[in-house]
Motif scaffolding. Structure first.
Motif, mmCIF file in Angstrom:
data_model
loop_
_atom_site.group_PDB
_atom_site.id
_atom_site.type_symbol
_atom_site.label_atom_id
_atom_site.label_comp_id
_atom_site.label_asym_id
_atom_site.label_seq_id
_atom_site.Cartn_x
_atom_site.Cartn_y
_atom_site.Cartn_z
ATOM 1 N N SER A 24 0.816 -1.219 0.000
ATOM 2 C CA SER A 24 0.000 0.000 0.000
ATOM 3 C C SER A 24 0.846 1.264 0.000
ATOM 4 O O SER A 24 0.424 2.290 -0.537
ATOM 5 C CB SER A 24 -0.949 0.003 1.203
ATOM 6 O OG SER A 24 -0.220 -0.054 2.421
ATOM 7 N N ARG A 30 -5.681 -3.023 -1.479
ATOM 8 C CA ARG A 30 -7.141 -3.038 -1.376
ATOM 9 C C ARG A 30 -7.627 -1.621 -1.091
ATOM 10 O O ARG A 30 -7.026 -0.884 -0.308
ATOM 11 C CB ARG A 30 -7.551 -3.962 -0.233
ATOM 12 C CG ARG A 30 -9.059 -4.127 -0.059
ATOM 13 C CD ARG A 30 -9.403 -4.943 1.169
ATOM 14 N NE ARG A 30 -9.182 -4.190 2.408
ATOM 15 C CZ ARG A 30 -8.244 -4.483 3.294
ATOM 16 N NH1 ARG A 30 -7.406 -5.493 3.104
ATOM 17 N NH2 ARG A 30 -8.123 -3.756 4.396
ATOM 18 N N ASP A 32 -10.157 0.812 0.689
ATOM 19 C CA ASP A 32 -11.130 0.980 1.762
ATOM 20 C C ASP A 32 -11.740 2.383 1.663
ATOM 21 O O ASP A 32 -11.046 3.335 1.285
ATOM 22 C CB ASP A 32 -10.474 0.849 3.139
ATOM 23 C CG ASP A 32 -10.098 -0.580 3.499
ATOM 24 O OD1 ASP A 32 -10.389 -1.491 2.700
ATOM 25 O OD2 ASP A 32 -9.495 -0.767 4.576
ATOM 26 N N THR A 41 -14.872 -1.943 2.732
ATOM 27 C CA THR A 41 -14.306 -2.275 1.421
ATOM 28 C C THR A 41 -15.296 -1.985 0.295
ATOM 29 O O THR A 41 -16.433 -1.572 0.527
ATOM 30 C CB THR A 41 -13.874 -3.749 1.376
ATOM 31 O OG1 THR A 41 -15.029 -4.583 1.549
ATOM 32 C CG2 THR A 41 -12.853 -4.055 2.467
ATOM 33 N N ASP A 44 -15.893 -5.865 -6.072
ATOM 34 C CA ASP A 44 -15.278 -5.688 -7.396
ATOM 35 C C ASP A 44 -16.250 -5.857 -8.561
ATOM 36 O O ASP A 44 -15.821 -5.842 -9.721
ATOM 37 C CB ASP A 44 -14.079 -6.619 -7.564
ATOM 38 C CG ASP A 44 -14.460 -8.096 -7.659
ATOM 39 O OD1 ASP A 44 -15.661 -8.426 -7.677
ATOM 40 O OD2 ASP A 44 -13.533 -8.939 -7.716
ATOM 41 N N GLY A 70 -10.883 -9.004 -6.823
ATOM 42 C CA GLY A 70 -10.728 -9.880 -5.674
ATOM 43 C C GLY A 70 -9.764 -11.018 -5.950
ATOM 44 O O GLY A 70 -9.761 -11.603 -7.030
ATOM 45 N N VAL A 73 -5.670 -8.698 -4.155
ATOM 46 C CA VAL A 73 -5.339 -7.872 -2.986
ATOM 47 C C VAL A 73 -5.774 -8.640 -1.750
ATOM 48 O O VAL A 73 -6.622 -9.535 -1.823
ATOM 49 C CB VAL A 73 -6.055 -6.501 -3.036
ATOM 50 C CG1 VAL A 73 -5.518 -5.654 -4.171
ATOM 51 C CG2 VAL A 73 -7.565 -6.660 -3.153
ATOM 52 N N ASN A 75 -7.796 -9.811 1.394
ATOM 53 C CA ASN A 75 -9.193 -9.669 1.763
ATOM 54 C C ASN A 75 -9.331 -8.765 2.984
ATOM 55 O O ASN A 75 -8.526 -8.832 3.916
ATOM 56 C CB ASN A 75 -9.812 -11.027 2.096
ATOM 57 C CG ASN A 75 -9.853 -11.952 0.894
ATOM 58 O OD1 ASN A 75 -9.562 -11.544 -0.230
ATOM 59 N ND2 ASN A 75 -10.195 -13.210 1.136
ATOM 60 N N GLY A 76 -10.367 -7.947 2.979
ATOM 61 C CA GLY A 76 -10.653 -7.124 4.132
ATOM 62 C C GLY A 76 -11.530 -7.863 5.126
ATOM 63 O O GLY A 76 -11.705 -9.084 5.070
ATOM 64 N N HIS A 109 -15.794 -10.877 1.139
ATOM 65 C CA HIS A 109 -14.516 -10.158 1.084
ATOM 66 C C HIS A 109 -13.504 -10.759 0.098
ATOM 67 O O HIS A 109 -12.494 -10.128 -0.197
ATOM 68 C CB HIS A 109 -13.911 -10.056 2.475
ATOM 69 C CG HIS A 109 -14.540 -8.975 3.306
ATOM 70 N ND1 HIS A 109 -14.436 -7.642 2.993
ATOM 71 C CD2 HIS A 109 -15.326 -9.037 4.413
ATOM 72 C CE1 HIS A 109 -15.093 -6.926 3.879
ATOM 73 N NE2 HIS A 109 -15.654 -7.743 4.748
ATOM 74 N N ASP A 112 -13.104 -8.237 -2.724
ATOM 75 C CA ASP A 112 -12.706 -6.856 -2.428
ATOM 76 C C ASP A 112 -11.889 -6.265 -3.579
ATOM 77 O O ASP A 112 -10.976 -6.903 -4.110
ATOM 78 C CB ASP A 112 -11.871 -6.800 -1.148
ATOM 79 C CG ASP A 112 -12.716 -6.964 0.104
ATOM 80 O OD1 ASP A 112 -13.943 -6.762 0.033
ATOM 81 O OD2 ASP A 112 -12.135 -7.297 1.154
ATOM 82 N N GLY A 114 -9.361 -3.507 -5.565
ATOM 83 C CA GLY A 114 -8.112 -2.811 -5.282
ATOM 84 C C GLY A 114 -7.635 -2.033 -6.489
ATOM 85 O O GLY A 114 -8.289 -2.010 -7.545
#
Length: 230
Positions: A24, A30, A32, A41, A44, A70, A73, A75-76, A109, A112, A114
């Protein structure tokens, strides 16, 4: 470019988006979003390069390299705030884009969304059809844009450039005469890519600025589709 200040619930939110994941800090991770006092999140579904452009701009980056779906990245957890996001690409905030409503989704998730952003993209296309993914390839080095000689230029080289520009795939490698001639520097010659490199400068080539070409041999590409996966 984290999108928040500190690690406490009462800290002031500086930006309504942030990136999460081991990369990051270099613009990949990901996405947020902050809403109603909580980070969550984005699903996608429909996530594409136009959505990535908005988030990258919102985070202060110059350029969106690609939209990540998804699985690409980490998972949140907790809230999934947005789904079916549809950005034109010129919005200033991801929440200004069309979406299915805050907290309304049909995702888990493992979907998610990104992005991968860059402070500067070191490759560009030039020519009347460059906005359609067809044109002369130019690379940025030592403060100047310059061209690539077409000696040995092939589809594997085109794959790298198209991926770097955020397209799905390379349709053709274009040799001199099939793209408008450039001017000024010729930066690269004898480029030899395997095809899986992330940057054209990572491919085998002669030294920067070393060549035996003229601009009538400038290399080009024809790309197609926008990248959604890494």
């Amino acid at each position: 470019m984290d999108g928040y200040s500190g690690e406490c619930n009462s800290c002031q939110v500086i930006n309504s988006v942030r990136l999460r994941g081991p990369e990051s800090s270099i613009g990949r991770g990901r996405v947020d979003v902050f809403y109603n006092g909580e980070w969550g999140t984005i699903c996608d579904d429909g996530w594409d390069i136009n959505d990535a452009k908005v988030v990258c701009r919102q985070l202060g980056y110059d350029y969106a390299v690609r939209a990540l779906l998804g699985g690409n990245v980490p998972n949140g957890s907790g809230r999934i705030w947005l789904d079916e996001v549809r950005c034109v690409g010129n919005e200033n905030n991801i929440s200004s884009c069309s979406h299915g409503g805050w907290g309304s989704h049909n995702c888990t998730h493992d979907k998610d969304a990104g992005i991968q952003c860059s402070v500067f993209n070191s490759v560009r296309l030039r020519g009347p059809r460059s906005s359609s993914g067809i044109g002369r390839v130019e690379v940025f080095y030592n403060g100047e844009w310059g061209t690539i000689c077409d000696d040995g230029w092939d589809i594997n080289d085109a794959k790298v450039v198209c991926r770097q520009l955020g397209y799905d795939y390379a349709a053709r490698a274009l040799l001199g005469g099939n793209v408008p001639h450039g001017s000024g520097r010729i930066w690269l010659d004898e480029v030899r890519c395997v095809g899986n490199e992330n940057d054209i400068s990572s491919c085998s080539h002669r030294e920067w600025g070393s060549h035996n070409c003229r601009h009538k041999e400038d290399a080009g590409v024809q790309c197609s589709g926008y990248e959604e996966r890494s």
